[in-house]
Design a protein around this motif. Structure first.
Motif: not given
Length: 479
Positions: A421-448
């Motif tokens: 549970l602790a690992v999932t909280l860190i990885s899914s919410l911080l890395m997956r969600l935050g990283g995807t928003w930054l890379l796909a939307v903010t920086l405009g890299h789309g699906l990649v």
């Protein structure tokens, strides 16, 4: 000169055989479960791109709901395998009985409110998806949601058999379920045998029929005379062994209703003690994943359809890793139940290494042949170009996905669901969600950018789970 194998190598080889004996039917079982959805997606993709885009929504929601609320199966596997390792099959049977009833009731409590709120919920979650896509997704869910209680029962029944070491029966049942799905979907999606073409509705009917078939067959296997667990009747009055669970000890006096009630409560409490953190873990993961899908929805219908095809391709890898993870969880729990923590530690590592080798081979295929793989799901040139840029990124993620999936399932089987549970909280919410928003939307890299964020999640998850495994707290937990 041929040197004889060292004792360490012989032991590692024996553990690898033990893992593979449970893993290959589990892998085939998981792949067949995934094939139910792959067949639907492949047929729907040939029907229309809009229909395939709708599967990004309804397929994700269905998978999320089943995965989230069938967390009871995690507790079932852990308790059954630990009890079997300790020689307490009566305790294992008590856990399975109460888990099956609980799964059915929970399924009804979840599916009925979702069915009532389906349309408004989809429009709120996916405002950019388009009216036609949302309408088709709602039609799919209107058929599948009433069958979800049976999907929960199937998950618990399969986990019970896997926990006792029987991974072949779930495989046989999944084979039958796939035949049902292919036959029903092929007829109803395209309108063969004089029936109207139903599109996504036809795919939904196929999935619902498969859920019902597999739940009924697995439950029948558990209740049969040849079942590995004594579910058909309450255990005969006897003295419980010293190492027996509270549930089996209480059942030693089956004529006393209060004793039977205490046995049921003790069995349910034992399962839920493991399942509750697993439920929280899956909630955190899927909250992050739904946000992840919502971000993809902002990229448009073509990106949604391309991502759905990519997920379908990668699911072969993920489900292969889950098969090794099932073997790791069951064997770790059995070894811990038999007071052999050293063997439990070794079997986890062997299973993880086997999964890394298998998924790395798939990763090479992803990198070398992205377009041929994508053509199985669509011939749309824009979709193929978009997906071909993202699939090599998925190739990089495969060894990390392998390790994290197997080690996470191994720790769950050992009862250490809080760490996962602790690992999932860190990885899914911080890395997956935050990283995807930054890379796909903010920086405009789309699906990649979406798939780079997903890969970052698996790398982070692998590092944290490796640290938890090395620390060894899971060896001392009571289940």
């Amino acid at each position: 000169m041929i040197h004889p194998a060292t004792p360490a190598l012989r032991e590692a080889a024996a553990l690898a055989r033990q893992v593979w004996r449970l893993a290959w039917p589990a892998i085939a079982h998981m792949l067949l479960l995934t094939l139910v959805f792959l067949v639907g997606r492949g047929m729907v993709g040939r029907y229309s791109t809009t229909a395939l885009a709708s599967m990004q929504i309804c397929g994700t929601l269905t998978w999320t709901i089943v995965s989230l609320f069938s967390a009871t199966s995690t507790g079932t596997l852990a308790v059954v395998a630990r009890s079997v390792g300790a020689g307490d099959r009566a305790g294992a049977a008590a856990a399975v009985r109460v888990s099956l009833v609980f799964a059915l009731l929970l399924g009804a409590a979840v599916s009925l409110p979702l069915l009532a709120a389906c349309g408004p919920l989809l429009r709120a979650l996916f405002p950019q998806a388009g009216a036609e896509v949302v309408e088709q997704a709602a039609a799919y869910l209107g058929i599948v949601l009433p069958a979800l209680p049976l999907a929960f029962v199937e998950a618990v029944a399969a986990s019970a058999l896997q926990g006792v070491g029987d991974t072949k029966t779930p495989l046989a049942v999944a084979t039958i379920g796939n035949l049902v799905n292919v036959a029903v979907s092929a007829v109803l999606i395209f309108g063969h045998l004089g029936l109207p073409a139903l599109g996504v509705r036809g795919a939904a009917v196929g999935v619902a029929c498969t859920m019902a078939t597999e739940a009924l067959l697995l439950t029948a296997a558990l209740l049969s005379r040849s079942s590995p667990l004594p579910l058909r009747a309450a255990p005969a009055a006897r003295a419980a062994p010293p190492h027996a669970s509270a549930a089996s000890a209480a059942s030693a006096s089956p004529g006393d209703p209060r004793a039977a009630g205490r046995a049921t409560a003790a069995a349910l409490a034992r399962v839920l003690r493991v399942a509750a953190p697993a439920f929280a873990e899956r909630s955190a993961y899927h909250a992050g994943y739904m946000g992840f899908v919502a971000i993809i929805g902002l990229l448009g219908a073509t990106a949604m359809a391309a991502n759905q095809a990519l997920i379908a391709i990668e699911s072969v890898c993920f489900l292969s890793a889950e098969g090794f993870g099932i073997a790791a969880g069951a064997l770790m729990a059995q070894h811990l139940g038999a007071a052999r923590p050293r063997d439990a530690a070794r079997v986890a590592l062997v299973a993880a290494l086997m999964a890394i080798v298998a998924l790395s081979a798939f990763g090479v295929l992803f990198a070398l042949a992205p377009r041929p793989l994508l053509r199985a799901f669509s011939s749309d040139p824009e979709l193929l170009a978009l997906g071909a840029r993202a699939l090599p990124v998925a190739a990089v993620a495969q060894p990390f996905m392998a390790f994290a999936t197997v080690m996470g399932m191994g720790l769950r089987g050992a009862g250490d669901t809080r760490t996962v549970l602790a690992v999932t909280l860190i990885s899914s919410l911080l890395m997956r969600l935050g990283g995807t928003w930054l890379l796909a939307v903010t920086l405009g890299h789309g699906l990649v950018g979406v798939w780079v964020g997903s890969t970052a999640d698996w790398i982070c998850r692998s590092a944290l789970l490796a640290a938890a495994y090395a620390r060894g707290r899971w060896k001392t937990l009571a289940v």
